[in-house]
Design a protein around this motif. Structure first.
Motif, short mmCIF file in Angstrom:
data_model
loop_
_atom_site.label_atom_id
_atom_site.label_comp_id
_atom_site.label_asym_id
_atom_site.label_seq_id
_atom_site.Cartn_x
_atom_site.Cartn_y
_atom_site.Cartn_z
N HIS A 100 0.85 -1.09 -0.56
CA HIS A 100 0.24 0.06 0.57
C HIS A 100 0.92 0.92 0.08
CE1 HIS A 100 -2.88 2.81 0.88
NE2 HIS A 100 -2.02 3.45 2.01
N HIS B 233 -1.82 3.57 8.62
CA HIS B 233 -1.55 2.64 7.03
C HIS B 233 -0.66 1.05 8.56
CE1 HIS B 233 -2.24 -0.40 4.83
NE2 HIS B 233 -1.03 -0.79 4.49
N THR C 66 -3.43 -0.70 10.28
CA THR C 66 -3.74 -1.87 10.55
C THR C 66 -3.25 -3.36 10.62
OG1 THR C 66 -3.57 -1.34 8.36
CG2 THR C 66 -5.25 -0.07 9.16
N TYR D 244 -7.28 -3.49 -0.04
CA TYR D 244 -7.85 -4.41 1.49
C TYR D 244 -8.34 -5.51 0.87
CZ TYR D 244 -8.31 0.07 3.09
OH TYR D 244 -7.91 2.19 3.70
N ARG E 195 -10.65 -8.81 -2.73
CA ARG E 195 -9.94 -7.81 -2.28
C ARG E 195 -11.10 -6.13 -2.91
NH1 ARG E 195 -4.57 -8.31 -2.24
NH2 ARG E 195 -4.23 -5.89 -2.29
N LYS F 242 -12.44 0.23 2.78
CA LYS F 242 -12.05 -0.60 4.58
C LYS F 242 -13.37 -0.80 4.37
CE LYS F 242 -10.02 -1.00 8.66
NZ LYS F 242 -9.55 0.00 9.75
N ILE G 167 -14.73 -3.68 2.68
CA ILE G 167 -13.98 -5.29 3.37
C ILE G 167 -14.59 -5.46 4.58
CG2 ILE G 167 -11.97 -4.58 4.54
CD1 ILE G 167 -11.90 -7.47 2.01
N SER G 168 -15.23 -4.96 5.56
CA SER G 168 -16.24 -4.88 6.45
C SER G 168 -17.08 -5.64 6.60
CB SER G 168 -15.88 -3.95 7.60
OG SER G 168 -14.56 -2.79 7.48
#
Length: 678
Positions: free
Chosen positions: A519, A530, A533, A624, A632, A636, A639-640
């Motif tokens: 990233h 970042h 995470t 993500y 992918r 974010k 992806i949650s």
């Protein structure tokens, strides 16, 4: 006894004349009213050669010339290394009998020659003659090019070399050149590691005699410690075991600086400081070189300190914790942290410092003094480090390069700090919370979070900050002027660095990269956030519940839930929020301002975050990733949402029935059934 390899001069039978003095006389002496006799023809030839300037004997190895054959024989031993005169009490040997005689006096301890003025004693008459000149003030050796004069011929030779600039003696190892052979001999020991000067009380040995003398003083001081230090300064109570040290100390009270540079207005109390000044400012000579990285310096002691950056040696240990340092000054500064003592105070503003040099630098903020001048432009600075950074701007090159990633910089210490990003070394540790960092200035900033120190004051209100950048941002609130404008989209700001950050939105430049997942980000602070995470670190803790967050602004938003306070209100519609930045974003809904624009398709938005997400539709970046199935996502939040397909979590509950959903949009459709809209 000393045994010479060479035979003694051949004796010549005495020639006696009628009524004439015994022996052979020199006719040059007779012309001067003198009638010196000699017992041998050999001695007579030496006397006669002394009266002529002719130097007929030449060394074939180095072009050395002399008027006496025996001097040439002695000189040749410097090339052959022959030392025929040996001490029968130790391993010492010498090339000249005179040197052996001086050495033997060390074994006997006999010092028959005494000064009648100060009781100074010595083993050699010549040393006493030189010493007496310190009382008479006689300086027979005078320079014909300036006003310099000295009591010793050796010092005179050193001085004359400064006018000629001649440095005939060269080191074959590194190219170092010297005006005197003795200087070259001392220099060679840096390559051979030879330490010929031995302490007779311990295993200590030194490469230079002066260093041995300094070491021996430590023994003497230890012996005298029980008897105190007899020399006392009446002004400040300073005590010392050496009279010469007291004389030097007194100059700190009188302001006397007797040692003056003959090429500029510089003057100093210490001869060593004058020598350093002359080499650094006028000759530019840097004879001491590091064999590891090519670093050069004017002082051997500086090279020794530098070598510790390669060896990692940290000889100075703190007796209160595990801290160790490569330099004594760093240890002294560290020790004050344990005591909390800050003895130096500014009378203008009450600022206190642990070191006198720090206070001196601080005082320039009041006086406006900027003693460090750039010799290429009119720039001047209050600190030498600031001038050094400025000087680099005149040079386009970046000579220091990282071998790992080809990073380049103007300054060597910046490269050292950069290398720690590869090695993972973080030498600076906080004793309160264990925080570690690889940069010293970051460590100092961190410590303010514990001490609460806020040294940066606003001159227009009572605001103060722990960091200068924070104060700069605050000062913008006092000024409505925004001189820095983006040519792409018209964005304006009062702070130049904010404009540089903004421009990366248009260029797509993202210099900061995550080593874990690739990233990339345009700002270093974004990369730091970042990384959490991956580490799951949540340093910001709520003191009223178990909530913790990765970002401070998230914690601030959370705390508002406990207080219910929403101090920022929109004057158009009454909207209230807990944060000023949220109000700024909200105001754009009234003004229709969309300062963030996509350079690819012209898309515009009111929020920087929205533009960042949009840009990924062009780059295809999906940072993500789901660890269960490899899915992918661009955001974010996406992806949650996806993870709920694996966990079965359904956080959205219907308040009219038992229905629950994994997504809010699904719940909205369900609610429409209750309202009859579907």
């Amino acid at each position: 006894m000393a045994e010479a390899v060479y035979g003694s001069p051949t004796d010549v039978p005495l020639k006696l004349g009628d009524g004439s003095p015994d022996g052979i006389s020199c006719d040059r002496n007779a012309g001067n009213g003198e009638n010196k006799q000699t017992a041998s023809k050999n001695s007579l030839e030496c006397q006669q050669e002394a009266h002529t300037d002719e130097k007929s004997y030449i060394c074939e190895d180095c072009s050395y010339r002399t008027s006496r054959k025996d001097h040439l024989f002695q000189h040749m031993r410097t090339h052959t290394g022959e030392k025929p005169f040996r001490c029968d009490q130790c391993d010492y040997s010498a090339a000249r009998k005179y040197s052996l005689d001086r050495h033997l006096a060390k074994h006997t301890g006999d010092k028959p020659f005494m000064c009648g003025v100060c009781c100074y004693r010595t083993a050699h008459r010549s040393d006493l003659s030189i010493h007496m000149k310190t009382h008479t003030g006689e300086k027979p050796y005078k320079c014909d090019q300036c006003d310099y004069s000295t009591a010793r011929k050796y010092n005179f030779g050193i001085h004359v070399a400064k006018h000629t600039g001649d440095k005939p003696f060269m080191c074959g190892e590194c190219g170092y050149r010297a005006a005197h052979k003795s200087d070259l001999s001392r220099h060679m020991r840096t390559h051979t590691g030879e330490k010929p000067y031995k302490c007779d009380q311990r295993d200590y040995s030194a490469a230079q005699k002066s260093n041995l003398h300094i070491h021996l003083v430590k023994h003497k001081e230890c012996q005298q410690e029980a008897h105190g230090k007899p020399y006392l300064c009446e002004d400040c109570g300073y005590r010392t075991s050496r009279k010469s040290h007291l004389f030097q100390h007194m100059r700190t009270h009188t302001g006397e600086k007797p040692l003056k540079c003959d090429q500029c207005d510089y003057s100093t109390v210490w001869k060593s400081a004058l020598d350093q000044h002359h080499v650094a400012k006028h000759t530019g000579d840097k004879p001491f070189m590091c064999g590891e990285c090519g670093y050069r310096t004017t002082l051997k002691s500086t090279l020794s300190k530098h070598m510790r950056t390669h060896t990692g040696e940290k000889p100075y240990k703190c007796d209160q914790c595990d801290y160790s340092a490569a330099q004594k000054s760093a240890l002294d500064s560290h020790v004050l942290r344990h005591s909390g003592e800050k003895p130096f105070m500014c009378e203008e503003c009450g600022y206190r410092a642990t070191r006198k040099c720090d206070l001196s630098e601080h005082m320039r903020t009041h006086t406006g003094e900027k003693p460090y001048k750039c010799d290429q432009c009119d720039y001047s600075a209050a600190q030498k480090s600031t001038l050094n950074r400025h000087v680099v701007k005149h040079s386009s090159g970046k000579p220091y390069m990282c071998g790992e990633c080809e990073y380049r910089t103007h300054r060597k210490y910046v490269l050292f700090e950069h290398m720690r990003t590869h090695t993972g070394e973080k030498p600076y540790m906080c004793g309160d919370c264990g925080y570690r960092t690889h940069k010293k200035y970051v460590f100092f900033k961190h410590m303010r979070t514990h001490t609460g120190e806020k040294p940066y004051k606003c001159d227009q209100c009572d605001y103060s900050a722990a960091q200068k950048s924070t104060l700069d941002s605050h000062l913008v609130t006092h000024s409505v002027q925004k001189p820095y404008m983006c040519e792409e989209c018209g964005y304006r700001t009062a702070v130049r660095r904010y404009l540089y950050r903004h421009k990366r939105i248009h260029t797509g430049d993202k210099p900061y990269k995550c080593e874990e997942c690739g990233h990339r980000t345009s700002q270093k602070c974004d990369l730091s956030r970042h990384m959490r995470t991956h580490t799951s670190e949540k340093p910001y803790k709520c003191d009223q519940c178990d909530y913790s967050a990765t970002r401070k602004q998230h914690l601030d938003s959370h705390l508002a839930k406990h207080t219910g306070d929403k101090p920022f209100m929109c004057g158009e519609c009454g909207y209230r929020t807990t944060q000023k930045c949220n109000l700024s974003k909200h105001m754009r809904t009234h003004t229709n301002e969309k300062p963030y624009m996509c350079g690819e398709c012209g898309y515009r938005t009111t929020r920087k975050y929205d533009l960042s997400i949009h840009m990924r539709t062009h780059t295809g970046e999906k940072p993500y990733m789901c660890g269960d199935c490899g899915y992918r996502a661009i955001q974010k939040s996406d992806i949650s949402k996806h993870m709920r397909t694996h966990t079965g979590e359904k956080p959205y509950k219907c308040d009219r029935c038992d229905y629950s959903a994994a997504w809010k949009s699904t719940l909205d459709r369900h609610l429409a059934k209750h309202s009859g809209d579907m």
